[in-house]
Design a protein around this motif. Structure first.
Motif, PDB file in Angstrom:
ATOM      1  N   ALA A  99      -9.053   1.306  -8.676  1.00 40.47           N
ATOM      2  CA  ALA A  99      -9.320   1.976  -8.068  1.00 40.47           C
ATOM      3  C   ALA A  99      -8.927   1.766  -6.789  1.00 40.47           C
ATOM      4  O   ALA A  99      -9.176   2.947  -6.285  1.00 40.47           O
ATOM      5  CB  ALA A  99     -10.916   1.430  -8.124  1.00 40.47           C
ATOM      6  N   LEU A 100      -9.061   0.690  -6.530  1.00 36.33           N
ATOM      7  CA  LEU A 100      -7.846   0.092  -5.576  1.00 36.33           C
ATOM      8  C   LEU A 100      -6.671   0.788  -5.175  1.00 36.33           C
ATOM      9  O   LEU A 100      -5.826   1.616  -4.223  1.00 36.33           O
ATOM     10  CB  LEU A 100      -7.843  -1.648  -5.369  1.00 36.33           C
ATOM     11  N   ARG A 101      -5.110   0.408  -6.458  1.00 34.77           N
ATOM     12  CA  ARG A 101      -4.523   0.916  -6.669  1.00 34.77           C
ATOM     13  C   ARG A 101      -4.340   2.394  -6.761  1.00 34.77           C
ATOM     14  O   ARG A 101      -3.632   3.263  -5.776  1.00 34.77           O
ATOM     15  CB  ARG A 101      -3.835   1.243  -7.835  1.00 34.77           C
ATOM     16  N   LYS A 102      -5.407   3.110  -7.113  1.00 31.76           N
ATOM     17  CA  LYS A 102      -5.723   4.774  -7.593  1.00 31.76           C
ATOM     18  C   LYS A 102      -5.465   5.417  -6.374  1.00 31.76           C
ATOM     19  O   LYS A 102      -5.183   6.469  -5.481  1.00 31.76           O
ATOM     20  CB  LYS A 102      -6.116   5.357  -8.115  1.00 31.76           C
ATOM     21  N   ARG A 103      -6.544   4.657  -4.822  1.00 33.66           N
ATOM     22  CA  ARG A 103      -6.385   5.461  -3.223  1.00 33.66           C
ATOM     23  C   ARG A 103      -5.409   4.397  -2.114  1.00 33.66           C
ATOM     24  O   ARG A 103      -5.112   5.576  -1.517  1.00 33.66           O
ATOM     25  CB  ARG A 103      -7.811   5.191  -3.311  1.00 33.66           C
ATOM     26  N   GLY A 104      -3.668   4.523  -3.271  1.00 30.11           N
ATOM     27  CA  GLY A 104      -3.505   4.101  -2.685  1.00 30.11           C
ATOM     28  C   GLY A 104      -3.085   2.621  -1.803  1.00 30.11           C
ATOM     29  O   GLY A 104      -2.293   2.240  -1.243  1.00 30.11           O
ATOM     30  N   ASP A 105      -4.387   1.611  -1.925  1.00 30.53           N
ATOM     31  CA  ASP A 105      -3.497   0.338  -1.382  1.00 30.53           C
ATOM     32  C   ASP A 105      -2.958  -0.295  -2.309  1.00 30.53           C
ATOM     33  O   ASP A 105      -2.711   0.214  -3.341  1.00 30.53           O
ATOM     34  CB  ASP A 105      -5.400  -0.522  -1.850  1.00 30.53           C
ATOM     35  N   GLY A 106      -2.439  -1.784  -1.551  1.00 28.72           N
ATOM     36  CA  GLY A 106      -1.535  -2.560  -3.110  1.00 28.72           C
ATOM     37  C   GLY A 106      -2.216  -3.752  -3.310  1.00 28.72           C
ATOM     38  O   GLY A 106      -3.252  -3.743  -2.509  1.00 28.72           O
ATOM     39  N   VAL A 107      -2.028  -3.831  -4.717  1.00 30.58           N
ATOM     40  CA  VAL A 107      -3.177  -4.421  -4.965  1.00 30.58           C
ATOM     41  C   VAL A 107      -2.084  -5.714  -6.424  1.00 30.58           C
ATOM     42  O   VAL A 107      -0.868  -5.126  -7.012  1.00 30.58           O
ATOM     43  CB  VAL A 107      -3.861  -3.904  -6.191  1.00 30.58           C
ATOM     44  N   LEU A 108      -2.252  -6.694  -5.783  1.00 30.37           N
ATOM     45  CA  LEU A 108      -1.248  -8.210  -7.022  1.00 30.37           C
ATOM     46  C   LEU A 108      -3.033  -8.692  -7.531  1.00 30.37           C
ATOM     47  O   LEU A 108      -3.428  -9.299  -7.002  1.00 30.37           O
ATOM     48  CB  LEU A 108      -0.585  -8.945  -6.113  1.00 30.37           C
ATOM     49  N   GLY A 109      -2.122  -8.171  -8.819  1.00 32.99           N
ATOM     50  CA  GLY A 109      -3.829  -9.329  -9.568  1.00 32.99           C
ATOM     51  C   GLY A 109      -2.725 -10.463 -10.540  1.00 32.99           C
ATOM     52  O   GLY A 109      -1.860 -11.653  -9.445  1.00 32.99           O
ATOM     53  N   PHE A 110      -4.042 -11.424 -10.456  1.00 31.59           N
ATOM     54  CA  PHE A 110      -3.784 -12.970 -10.363  1.00 31.59           C
ATOM     55  C   PHE A 110      -4.776 -12.691 -11.581  1.00 31.59           C
ATOM     56  O   PHE A 110      -5.586 -12.681 -11.754  1.00 31.59           O
ATOM     57  CB  PHE A 110      -4.401 -13.648  -9.300  1.00 31.59           C
TER      58      PHE A 110
ATOM     59  N   ALA B  60       0.447  -0.812   0.103  1.00 30.07           N
ATOM     60  CA  ALA B  60       0.021   0.278  -0.085  1.00 30.07           C
ATOM     61  C   ALA B  60       0.823   1.400   0.153  1.00 30.07           C
ATOM     62  O   ALA B  60       1.537   1.277   0.532  1.00 30.07           O
ATOM     63  CB  ALA B  60      -0.956  -0.092   1.182  1.00 30.07           C
ATOM     64  N   LYS B  61      -0.114   2.307  -0.689  1.00 27.91           N
ATOM     65  CA  LYS B  61       1.208   3.262  -0.795  1.00 27.91           C
ATOM     66  C   LYS B  61       0.144   4.798   0.316  1.00 27.91           C
ATOM     67  O   LYS B  61       0.346   5.484   0.102  1.00 27.91           O
ATOM     68  CB  LYS B  61       1.217   3.884  -2.380  1.00 27.91           C
ATOM     69  N   ARG B  62      -0.848   4.300   1.204  1.00 28.91           N
ATOM     70  CA  ARG B  62      -0.949   5.601   1.984  1.00 28.91           C
ATOM     71  C   ARG B  62      -1.335   4.538   3.123  1.00 28.91           C
ATOM     72  O   ARG B  62      -1.019   3.090   3.315  1.00 28.91           O
ATOM     73  CB  ARG B  62      -2.398   5.879   1.169  1.00 28.91           C
ATOM     74  N   GLN B  63      -1.067   5.063   4.474  1.00 28.79           N
ATOM     75  CA  GLN B  63      -0.996   5.056   5.859  1.00 28.79           C
ATOM     76  C   GLN B  63      -2.081   3.504   6.470  1.00 28.79           C
ATOM     77  O   GLN B  63      -3.275   4.091   5.795  1.00 28.79           O
ATOM     78  CB  GLN B  63      -0.818   5.497   6.407  1.00 28.79           C
ATOM     79  N   HIS B  64      -1.894   2.334   6.548  1.00 25.71           N
ATOM     80  CA  HIS B  64      -3.378   1.708   6.785  1.00 25.71           C
ATOM     81  C   HIS B  64      -4.399   0.960   5.527  1.00 25.71           C
ATOM     82  O   HIS B  64      -5.301   1.423   5.581  1.00 25.71           O
ATOM     83  CB  HIS B  64      -4.237   2.497   7.945  1.00 25.71           C
TER      84      HIS B  64
END
Ligand code: UGB
Length: 453
Positions: free
Chosen positions: A123-134, A99-103
């Motif tokens: 959408a998740l990445r844009k708000r700073g979450d970590g996302v791994l695709g599969f 993630a690129k944001r706190q929490h």
């Protein structure tokens, strides 16, 4: 020579002959037995060698994954390629999931190269979450569209690991590398009517694949919370309207619906035994830019533009068929809301430590639209008349209408769809003509007149 001596001699000769016969048999037996032993030993050695080789190069073995990954990562949308790529690949997995944001969340999104998966990942990445695709990039529909979505995800710093849900060792490896807080499980065999053509693919993805993922998730430490895609089709032959989560879902009309319903029951089991936090989202006919070419709004657009006739289904008693078409951005908001309100799983090391959250929500638009009306809107947007062919709905798993009651999702995470079909289709057509490079006769942004024709 006395007769007895003659008799004795001939007896001795006979005895000797008999003994030599026995010796011969014995030596042949010994020979046979030893060659058998030799044959078996060779076979055993060969078997051991084959097994050793298989373990080293088996598609599920970790070392093979590195080879496969290196092959894939030399592709158009990935980078690393030398032997050091094991570490480079892991680095990409970690970076993407961080993630690129706190929490911020760390989410494994299965089916990330799919329609809903790609939108949610971005959408998740844009708000700073970590996302791994599969994603396994299967060819149920044009894989080049999935590759294009992957390209888009790469631009948004989302890495997609190419793999199958049924590949336990690969999934375990990902959980070893990353302590995912959440899984957004969207990978599935979709499509209602295709289930009659390829029933096994539904079992493999929607049942076996789901169980495999849950097995890995329940054993992970920490266990992630899981939000996954169920379907409006679970309501099947339900006649109560609008569909509410309390209505019966034990009359599926297609194998697709049956596998999604089975998924809901399987979710119950893993929640009950292992303390996994599980939220099932019943999506209602999701549409929009980057959508699925197997869906009616998508191939109607293509066929209208190509001057091909389209089949518009009507019910057996000649009524219009209707769907609660739901725009992708509304669905994304619903998915994110479900992730944000998902409680932690309560198990650890595969053992339940306390009761965990188990939820099911409708995510629809709350206003069903007849398919004929969908076609009129498309005609208006494309500036072309469709060659309409009205036929009775084939008995292939379809239901006459769907209509969502979304009050539960509204109550729990403020889900409120805001895009009507005309506005959503406008965005879809705009994307379609630009993606496929078509010179459109699409109406300008502020012209709505033809859409309601
Ligand atoms: O909500 C879901 O859970 C499902 O939604 C979607 O299924 P459906 O609602 O059946 O969408 P879709 O095929 O686009 O047909 C739309 C309408 O066009 C009608 N239809 C279809 C084909 C045709 O040739 N003519 C026609 O009239 C047809 O009768 C229907 O009324 C997803 O595909 C599925 O994966 C699942 O997610």
């Amino acid at each position: 020579m006395p007769p007895s001596a003659t008799a004795d001699t001939s007896k001795t000769v006979k005895l000797e002959r008999y003994n030599s016969y026995l010796r011969k048999i014995h030596s042949t037996k010994v020979l046979k037995a030893s060659s058998k032993v030799l044959f078996r030993a060779t076979l055993l050695i060969a078997l051991v060698l084959v097994l050793l080789f298989a373990v080293k190069y088996h598609p599920h073995s970790d070392s093979h994954h590195l080879h496969r990954r290196s092959f894939l990562s030399t592709g158009l949308f990935s980078s690393s390629s030398s032997l050091g790529e094991g570490a480079a690949w892991e680095k990409r997995v970690r970076q993407s999931s961080t993630a690129k944001r706190q929490h911020g969340l760390s989410v494994l999104v299965t089916g990330a190269a799919g329609f809903v998966g790609s939108h949610c990942s971005i959408a998740l990445r844009k708000r700073g979450d970590g996302v791994l695709g599969f994603d396994n990039f299967n060819d149920y529909y044009d894989p080049s569209l999935k590759r294009a979505r992957q390209h888009l995800l790469e631009k948004n710093q989302v890495f997609i690991v190419e793999g199958d849900l049924n590949d336990g060792p690969l999934l375990r490896k990902l959980f070893d590398i990353v302590p995912f807080t959440h899984v957004l499980h969207l990978a599935a065999q979709a499509g209602v009517r295709y289930a009659m053509k390829n029933p096994q693919s539904y079992i493999s993805s929607n049942i076996a694949g789901l169980v495999n993922l849950l097995e890995v998730a329940k054993a992970a430490n920490p266990q992630p919370a899981i939000v996954w895609a169920s379907s409006s089709s679970v309501y099947g032959l339900n006649t109560e309207n609008p569909f509410s989560e309390e209505h019966r879902t034990d009359q599926p009309a297609s194998l697709y619906a049956a596998t999604k319903k089975a998924g809901e029951e399987i979710a119950h089991t893993y929640n009950h035994i292992y303390g996994l936090s599980l939220t099932g989202l019943r999506f209602f006919t999701v549409y929009g830019p980057w959508g699925r070419p197997d869906m009616a709004y998508f191939f109607f657009t293509k066929d209208i533009l190509h001057g091909k006739s389209i089949d518009i289904y009507r019910t057996q008693d000649n009524q219009e068929v209707a769907r609660d078409f739901t725009y992708i951005d509304d669905i994304v908001k619903g998915c994110v809301g479900a992730l944000d309100t998902a409680e932690k799983s309560t198990g650890s090391g595969g053992k339940k430590r306390g009761p965990a959250q188990l939820r099911v929500y409708n995510l629809g638009n709350t206003s069903p639209v007849p398919v004929g009306r969908l076609v009129s809107i498309l005609e208006g947007l494309l500036g072309t008349k469709a060659k309409k062919h009205l036929i009775k709905m084939p008995r292939n798993g379809d239901v006459p209408y769907t209509h969502a009651n979304v009050s539960l999702a509204y109550r729990d995470f403020g889900y409120k769809p805001t895009t009507d079909l005309a506005a959503g289709l406008r965005k879809f057509v705009k994307w379609y003509v630009s993606y496929y490079g078509i010179q459109p006769r699409v109406k300008k942004e502020n012209s709505h007149a033809d859409e309601s024709a």
